[in-house]
Write an enzyme that holds these catalytic residues in place. Structure first.
Site, PDB file in Angstrom:
ATOM      1  N   ASP A  55      60.378  66.599 -98.622  1.00  0.00           N
ATOM      2  CA  ASP A  55      60.380  66.335 -99.871  1.00  0.00           C
ATOM      3  C   ASP A  55      59.640  64.901 -99.934  1.00  0.00           C
ATOM      4  OD1 ASP A  55      61.485  66.525-102.532  1.00  0.00           O
ATOM      5  OD2 ASP A  55      62.580  64.650-102.202  1.00  0.00           O
TER       6      ASP A  55
ATOM      7  N   GLU B 227      55.553  67.928 -99.451  1.00  0.00           N
ATOM      8  CA  GLU B 227      55.127  68.192-100.780  1.00  0.00           C
ATOM      9  C   GLU B 227      54.272  67.088-101.032  1.00  0.00           C
ATOM     10  OE1 GLU B 227      57.533  67.474-104.886  1.00  0.00           O
ATOM     11  OE2 GLU B 227      58.310  66.752-103.194  1.00  0.00           O
TER      12      GLU B 227
END
Length: 630
Positions: A350, A379
């Site tokens: 993330d 990400e």
């Protein structure tokens, strides 16, 4: 008068190989100058990003072609990194500076952008099987529940973090800020790991080879990005044994499971920060003597204010450079190893662009030490090859950090085009990414049409008028919007499953789910109410990838990109999509065979006929493929 020139980095007659290169790999440059013009010198200037010093490579005459003299040079770069290059033509009357236009072509003019050359590690390789697979992303609370929702596997007297409510109607609407002013995303629908395990055969029929789960660790919210305990499955999802069984059963079907690693921040209601006092551990909020206190940054002497992610007080930021935190995550017995021992085959990081380089280096080292073939995805919302954050250029894709990234620029390119955009712009966007990214990273690119952070593709493509954000949760698309969204979604999926990269199917897109931004893009999978025809279409696309493994790793070559028509080939597959307002025809070799069509595309002799909003995937005759290879 300036001479005519020609160079284009996307033309293999000008630069070979195409795109990024490995350390030490030979690069051949051919730069064309108008015949009759006699430059004193033609040279290429190469510099490492961040440095002003340039390395010069002389280009020498190497024959003629049409109206041009070809100037050629061969070089290699022994050190990985991000490089930029340009050209100079020395004439009797001065130096002509050559820079890049938006199509990677050459223009005589100073102060133009340079061409990018990404040089990556010689041993960088994509995890095995990536190029022919399909990823399936699941938001665990909303895919399928196998039983009545509630916590499982708790010891006597043990509770769960947060204050939770459970929807009884699986098909109901999620709550939102308009419903509860202090909404904390704590309404649950009860999807669980057993529910996912029970649908593995369904996923296999879709051609899925990788299952990406949004966070599964104990947390106070339904999205679980506010981690409470990194070494515990959230009790509403099940137990650690449920996770082990899911991974084992998935592996039997050729599916690997990857987890979402949220290491930029934790939850305030967590074992480590413990602002709510839910956990028995001494948290950083409670005392500077907590073993977790060095993980966080308090902003005042009273320790009542702290650094948090994007201002959300429930998400205190972590100092990832703190040795004890790095050891907790990346140590031999750390979080990464803990879950890999229990079956996970990789990680999605993330907000990877908010993680420092040193931390990313250690993450990769630990994951690859455990399993060299594990998949490490990050990400990053922009072009990850030249991304800057924290005041420095990042090196995600040079071979010592990520395997690849979530390809949001690709998503923008596809949805813009399918929604009625310009084919030339689409081609330019796709080739720019392929030019910049290392080939192993291209193979592993997560290519989504929808994700948990974006509106669903069917809504983007079908609902073309503004809808008030406060009304989006109750908005019912018209029959026309549903039909249009579904039709254009199919065209986008045809591109998704045939362009380079790893197609990622967000749960429920294949079943017809619609939805604007969070939380409306996170509605429950419509079991019993699926669009079976659409599911069949995605299953055929998944089968096509399995049946044509060589084509899924073949080079991309655009055939036509004009107005609303784009077409390309990969090996013996040709793909054409017409998103314009008129009928189009595309000439192809005799004997081509349509494998999959949408919107009434048809084959007539040597022409593919494409009505508006139609597309086709075709198999070209083998002899035509062999001829082109020679």
């Amino acid at each position: 008068m300036q001479p005519k020139i020609y160079y284009n980095a996307w033309d293999s007659s000008c630069k070979s190989p195409f795109g990024a290169v490995r350390e030490g790999e030979t690069v051949r440059i051919r730069f064309r100058v108008q015949s009759g013009v006699r430059p004193r010198k033609v040279s290429m200037k190469l510099r490492l990003d961040g440095e002003s010093r340039e390395q010069e490579f002389a280009l020498v005459p190497a024959g003629a072609q049409n109206e041009f003299t070809i100037y050629e040079g061969v070089f290699s770069v022994g050190k990985r990194g991000l490089y930029f290059y340009r050209f100079e033509i020395s004439m009797d009357y001065g130096i002509l500076f050559v820079g890049r236009d938006e199509e990677a072509g050459a223009v005589i003019q100073d102060f133009l952008p340079e061409w990018q050359l990404t040089v990556y590690a010689a041993d960088f390789a994509a995890p095995e099987g990536i190029e022919t697979g399909v990823m399936y992303q699941i938001f665990p609370d909303r895919f399928r529940r196998s039983r009545d929702a509630g916590p499982m596997g708790l010891a006597p007297g043990q509770g769960v973090p947060g204050s939770r409510s459970v929807h009884q109607d699986w098909y109901g609407r999620p709550l939102f800020k308009a419903d509860i002013p202090d909404y904390q995303a704590n309404d649950f629908f009860g999807g669980d790991l057993r529910g996912i395990r029970e649908k593995l055969d369904y996923l296999k029929e879709l051609g899925v080879t990788m299952l990406y789960l949004n966070p599964i660790f104990e947390s106070a919210s339904n999205h679980r990005y506010n981690t409470g305990d990194y070494k515990k499955v959230d009790p509403y999802l099940g137990t650690e044994e449920d996770f082990r069984e899911l991974c084992a059963e998935a592996r039997k079907r050729g599916i690997r499971v990857i987890l979402d690693g949220v290491f930029s921040h934790t939850g305030s209601d967590s074992r480590y920060f413990n602002r709510d006092g839910h956990y028995p551990d001494l948290g950083a909020w409670q005392s500077p003597d907590s073993p977790y206190a060095p993980w966080y940054r308090f902003l005042n002497p009273e320790r009542t204010e702290y650094d948090c992610w994007w201002g959300f007080l429930t998400l205190p930021n972590v100092n990832e450079e703190e040795p004890s935190f790095q050891e907790f995550v990346c140590g031999e017995d750390g979080v990464l190893s803990y879950w890999m021992e229990r079956g996970t085959g990789g990680w999605r990081l993330d907000v990877a662009d908010e993680l420092p380089d040193g931390f990313l280096d250690r993450v990769r080292a630990r994951i690859k030490a455990r399993s060299p073939d594990a998949y490490l995805l990050g990400e990053v919302w922009e072009d990850a090859s030249n991304k800057e954050s924290y005041g420095r250029r990042r090196r995600y894709l040079l071979g010592d950090q990520l395997d690849s990234v979530m390809n949001y620029p690709w998503r923008t390119a596809v949805l813009d085009f399918v929604g009625g955009g310009d084919a030339r712009l689409f081609r330019r966007r796709i080739l720019t990414l392929l030019d910049h990214y290392p080939k192993p990273a291209v193979q592993g690119l997560m290519n989504p049409l929808s994700t948990h952070d974006t509106p669903r593709a069917r809504t983007v493509l079908g609902v073309r008028r503004p809808v008030d954000p406060l009304e989006q949760g109750n908005y019912q698309p018209t029959a026309e919007e549903l039909e249009k969204g579904g039709r254009l979604l199919r065209l986008g999926a045809m591109l998704q499953y045939t362009l380079p990269g790893f197609p990622s199917l967000y749960y429920g897109d294949e079943a017809g789910l619609c939805g604007f931004s969070d939380p409306w893009n996170r509605r429950c999978y419509p079991w019993g109410r699926e669009d079976r025809e659409l599911i069949g279409f995605f299953a055929r696309l998944g089968a096509l990838r399995r049946e044509h493994p060589e084509e899924m790793s073949a080079a991309l070559s655009f055939l036509v990109s004009d107005k609303g028509l784009t077409s390309f080939r990969r090996g013996h597959l040709a793909v054409a999509v017409n998103c314009g307002g008129g009928r189009e025809q595309l000439s192809l070799p005799p004997g081509a065979e349509i494998l999959l069509e949408e919107g009434g595309a048809s084959w007539k002799g040597t022409a593919l006929c494409l009505p508006p909003d139609s597309g086709a995937i075709l198999r070209l005759p083998e002899e035509q493929v062999e001829r082109s290879r020679r």
